[in-house]
Design a protein around this motif. Structure first.
Motif, mmCIF file in Angstrom:
data_model
loop_
_atom_site.group_PDB
_atom_site.id
_atom_site.type_symbol
_atom_site.label_atom_id
_atom_site.label_comp_id
_atom_site.label_asym_id
_atom_site.label_seq_id
_atom_site.Cartn_x
_atom_site.Cartn_y
_atom_site.Cartn_z
ATOM 1 N N HIS A 1 0.864 -1.228 0.060
ATOM 2 C CA HIS A 1 -0.002 -0.031 0.094
ATOM 3 C C HIS A 1 0.930 1.281 -0.073
ATOM 4 N N ALA A 2 0.361 2.271 -0.321
ATOM 5 C CA ALA A 2 0.922 3.654 -0.210
ATOM 6 C C ALA A 2 0.915 4.383 0.918
ATOM 7 N N VAL A 3 2.053 4.857 1.235
ATOM 8 C CA VAL A 3 2.133 5.958 2.205
ATOM 9 C C VAL A 3 2.773 7.459 2.015
ATOM 10 N N ARG A 4 1.865 8.418 1.500
ATOM 11 C CA ARG A 4 2.243 9.538 1.056
ATOM 12 C C ARG A 4 3.252 10.245 1.853
ATOM 13 N N GLY A 5 4.114 10.791 1.281
ATOM 14 C CA GLY A 5 4.914 11.600 1.760
ATOM 15 C C GLY A 5 5.183 12.967 0.928
ATOM 16 N N GLN A 6 5.334 14.262 1.647
ATOM 17 C CA GLN A 6 5.387 15.565 0.884
ATOM 18 C C GLN A 6 6.681 16.303 1.692
ATOM 19 N N LEU A 7 7.415 16.973 0.633
ATOM 20 C CA LEU A 7 8.388 17.605 0.857
ATOM 21 C C LEU A 7 8.334 19.031 0.667
ATOM 22 N N VAL A 8 8.745 20.078 1.156
ATOM 23 C CA VAL A 8 9.032 21.514 0.538
ATOM 24 C C VAL A 8 10.376 21.708 0.513
ATOM 25 N N LYS A 9 10.744 22.072 -0.727
ATOM 26 C CA LYS A 9 12.279 22.459 -1.087
ATOM 27 C C LYS A 9 12.604 23.830 -1.089
ATOM 28 N N VAL A 10 13.465 24.198 -0.201
ATOM 29 C CA VAL A 10 13.805 25.796 -0.026
ATOM 30 C C VAL A 10 15.325 26.082 -0.113
ATOM 31 N N ARG A 11 15.625 27.195 -0.683
ATOM 32 C CA ARG A 11 16.823 27.583 -0.716
ATOM 33 C C ARG A 11 17.273 28.344 0.605
ATOM 34 N N ALA A 12 18.011 27.673 1.197
ATOM 35 C CA ALA A 12 18.600 28.227 2.525
ATOM 36 C C ALA A 12 20.141 27.885 2.892
ATOM 37 N N PRO A 13 21.036 28.148 1.957
ATOM 38 C CA PRO A 13 22.474 27.615 1.824
ATOM 39 C C PRO A 13 23.265 27.718 3.347
ATOM 40 N N TRP A 14 22.662 28.568 4.276
ATOM 41 C CA TRP A 14 23.162 28.831 5.555
ATOM 42 C C TRP A 14 23.012 27.709 6.659
ATOM 43 N N VAL A 15 21.925 26.953 6.031
ATOM 44 C CA VAL A 15 21.491 25.596 6.975
ATOM 45 C C VAL A 15 22.243 24.486 6.283
ATOM 46 N N ASN A 16 23.251 24.031 7.148
ATOM 47 C CA ASN A 16 23.995 22.953 6.558
ATOM 48 C C ASN A 16 24.222 21.609 7.547
ATOM 49 N N MET A 17 23.281 21.754 8.568
ATOM 50 C CA MET A 17 23.264 20.463 9.448
ATOM 51 C C MET A 17 21.622 19.976 9.334
ATOM 52 N N PHE A 18 21.651 18.837 9.707
ATOM 53 C CA PHE A 18 20.183 18.109 9.390
ATOM 54 C C PHE A 18 19.446 18.278 10.989
ATOM 55 N N TYR A 19 18.285 18.211 10.773
ATOM 56 C CA TYR A 19 17.534 18.127 12.075
ATOM 57 C C TYR A 19 16.207 17.162 11.839
ATOM 58 N N THR A 20 16.068 16.279 12.950
ATOM 59 C CA THR A 20 14.931 15.336 13.037
ATOM 60 C C THR A 20 14.232 15.214 14.246
ATOM 61 N N VAL B 1 19.253 22.619 -2.346
ATOM 62 C CA VAL B 1 18.262 23.016 -1.761
ATOM 63 C C VAL B 1 18.150 22.253 -0.267
ATOM 64 N N VAL B 2 17.237 22.841 0.401
ATOM 65 C CA VAL B 2 17.258 21.978 1.870
ATOM 66 C C VAL B 2 15.738 21.594 1.769
ATOM 67 N N ASN B 3 15.585 20.082 2.197
ATOM 68 C CA ASN B 3 14.316 19.649 2.044
ATOM 69 C C ASN B 3 13.755 19.582 3.442
ATOM 70 N N LEU B 4 12.285 20.060 3.502
ATOM 71 C CA LEU B 4 11.673 20.439 4.686
ATOM 72 C C LEU B 4 10.371 19.245 4.648
ATOM 73 N N GLY B 5 10.299 18.424 5.763
ATOM 74 C CA GLY B 5 9.489 17.298 5.629
ATOM 75 C C GLY B 5 8.547 17.466 7.216
ATOM 76 N N GLY B 6 8.032 16.540 7.613
ATOM 77 C CA GLY B 6 7.371 15.520 6.572
ATOM 78 C C GLY B 6 5.960 15.195 6.927
ATOM 79 N N SER B 7 5.688 14.231 6.166
ATOM 80 C CA SER B 7 4.103 13.738 6.307
ATOM 81 C C SER B 7 4.064 12.339 6.083
ATOM 82 N N ARG B 8 3.143 11.585 6.623
ATOM 83 C CA ARG B 8 2.874 10.088 6.563
ATOM 84 C C ARG B 8 1.369 9.914 6.546
ATOM 85 N N GLN B 9 0.909 9.791 5.277
ATOM 86 C CA GLN B 9 -0.666 9.647 4.951
ATOM 87 C C GLN B 9 -0.847 8.371 4.346
ATOM 88 N N VAL B 10 -1.239 7.364 5.199
ATOM 89 C CA VAL B 10 -1.579 6.259 4.675
ATOM 90 C C VAL B 10 -2.722 6.010 3.616
#
Length: 337
Positions: A194-213, A230-239
Motif C-alpha cells: 500500500h501507499a504511504v504519501r510523503g510530501q516535502l517542501v524544497k527551499v533555498r537556505a544555503p546557511w543551513v548545513n546540518m540536519f534536524y529530525t 536546496v534544503v528539504n523540509l518534511g514530513g508527512s505520513r498519509q496512509v
C-alpha cells in the motif's frame, strides 16, 4: 543466464548492480516504465537513518544486518572520490525525540551521543531526548544516475517497458527480480502493498548545513535535510493517500513545524514541492518463488515494500536478493553437470 530486474528505483538499480558484480556469467536487463525523476526514489530526502522500530514482520537482527550493509556502502562511497558524482556526503545533525532512542542507531552511525541539558538549552531544543550524530545524506537524483551509469558500464542493459504481468518475461529470462514497489499489486497480485504519501517542501537556505529530525510521542515527524542546492523540509505520513498533487495547506504546516525547530529557516525561499508514494508492506517482501509461465517456469525473487526506509535499506536488501539469485544460479549450474 539472463536476469531481468523489474523496477528502476533505488532498490531495483541497487539489486541490478549487485547481481552484475557478484553473480558470474549473468546478462542483466533493468526493465521499468519509470526512470530517474519519474520514480519515488528521486525526490526522497536521502537521510541515512535506520529507524528499525518502524518496520514490523522482519527479525531485528536481519534488519540490523541490512542496515549495516547499506551503511558500509553509503559511508565508503561518501568517503571516496565518487562522492560528488554519486551525490553522497557526510552531514552532522540532531535527533530530537519525546522518548529515548531505543534502536540501533548508536551502533551504526558515527559520533552518536546524547546532548547534555546545558547543550539542549543553548540550542533551544524543547524535547526531552536530544542526540547528535554524523551520517550520510544522498542526493537521489545524482545517485540514481550514478547507479544506472554503473550498470551500463558493467554490461547491463536498461529497457523502458510497461509490463502487465511477470509472465510476459517467461521464456526470455531465466530469473526475474521483482523490485516494482507499488506495482506489485498489479504485477503479482499482492494486496498487502500500500501507499504511504510523503510530501516535502524544497527551499533555498544555503546557511543551513546540518540536519534536524524531530519525532513526537504522537508520531509526528518533522525534518530538515540539507542538499547541495536546496534544503528539504518534511514530513508527512498519509496512509492510503495516493494524491500526487502538493497540498499547500500541508506545505504551510511543514514550514511552520520546521521553523519551530530551526528558527534559522526564517528567510528561506520556497523553490519547489515534491510528493511521493512510499511502497509499504508488512513484512518487507524478500523471498523466492517459481512462477508458472505456461510451461516455461521462471524463478522470481521479490524485493519490495521498504516504506520510508527504501534508501536506508536499499543496499542491504539488494545484497540479500543477490545472494538468493547466486545460490539459485549455482544450483542450476550443478544440475546441468
Amino acid at each position: 543466464m539472463k536476469v531481468a530486474v523489474v523496477g528502476a528505483g533505488v532498490v531495483g538499480l541497487s539489486t541490478a548492480i549487485n547481481i552484475l558484480e557478484n553473480v558470474p556469467g549473468v546478462d542483466v536487463t533493468v526493465i521499468a516504465d519509470k526512470f530517474e525523476e519519474e520514480t519515488t526514489s528521486s525526490g526522497a530526502g536521502g537521510h541515512f537513518r535506520p529507524n528499525l522500530n518502524h518496520i514490523d514482520g522482519v527479525p531485528k537482527a536481519t534488519l540490523k544486518r541490512w542496515a549495516m550493509d547499506s551503511r558500509d556502502h553509503f559511508f565508503s562511497l561518501a568517503a571516496s572520490g565518487a562522492s560528488s558524482e554519486s551525490g553522497t556526503g557526510f552531514v552532522s545533525g540532531y535527533l530530537l525525540q519525546d522518548t529515548p532512542e531505543g534502536g540501533v542507531l548508536e551502533d551504526i552511525v558515527l559520533h552518536f551521543r546524547r546532548l547534555s541539558q546545558e547543550e539542549m538549552t543553548r540550542l533551544n531544543f524543547k524535547q526531552r531526548y536530544c542526540y547528535v550524530y554524523t551520517t550520510v545524506i544522498t542526493e537521489m537524483k545524482k545517485y540514481l544516475k550514478w547507479l544506472a551509469a554503473r550498470i551500463v558500464e558493467r554490461g547491463g542493459r536498461i529497457q523502458r517497458r510497461k509490463l502487465s504481468s511477470l509472465q510476459e518475461l517467461c521464456g526470455v529470462y531465466e530469473a526475474v527480480v521483482n523490485c516494482c514497489g507499488l506495482g506489485a499489486r498489479q504485477l503479482v497480485g499482492d494486496s498487502n502493498i500500500h501507499a504511504v504519501r510523503g510530501q516535502l517542501v524544497k527551499v533555498r537556505a544555503p546557511w543551513v548545513n546540518m540536519f534536524y529530525t524531530s519525532e513526537t510521542k504522537d508520531g509526528v515527524s518533522t525534518y530538515v535535510y540539507p542538499h547541495s542546492d536546496v534544503v528539504n523540509l518534511g514530513g508527512s505520513r498519509q496512509v492510503g493517500d495516493t494524491n500526487l498533487e502538493p497540498d499547500l495547506h500541508l506545505a504551510e504546516d511543514i514550514i511552520r513545524r520546521t521553523k519551530q525547530i530551526v528558527p534559522a529557516l526564517e528567510g528561506a525561499t520556497v523553490v519547489d514541492h515534491w510528493v511521493g508514494l512510499r511502497p509499504t508492506r508488512t513484512p518487507i517482501r524478500i523471498e523466492q518463488e517459481v512462477l508458472d509461465g505456461n510451461g516455461k517456469d521462471i524463478m522470481v525473487v521479490h524485493n519490495y515494500g521498504h516504506g520510508a526506509l527504501g534508501i536506508t535499506l536499499s543496499w542491504g536488501t539488494a545484497l540479500e536478493a543477490t545472494g538468493i539469485v547466486k545460490r539459485w544460479a549455482l544450483s542450476r549450474n550443478r544440475s546441468k553437470l
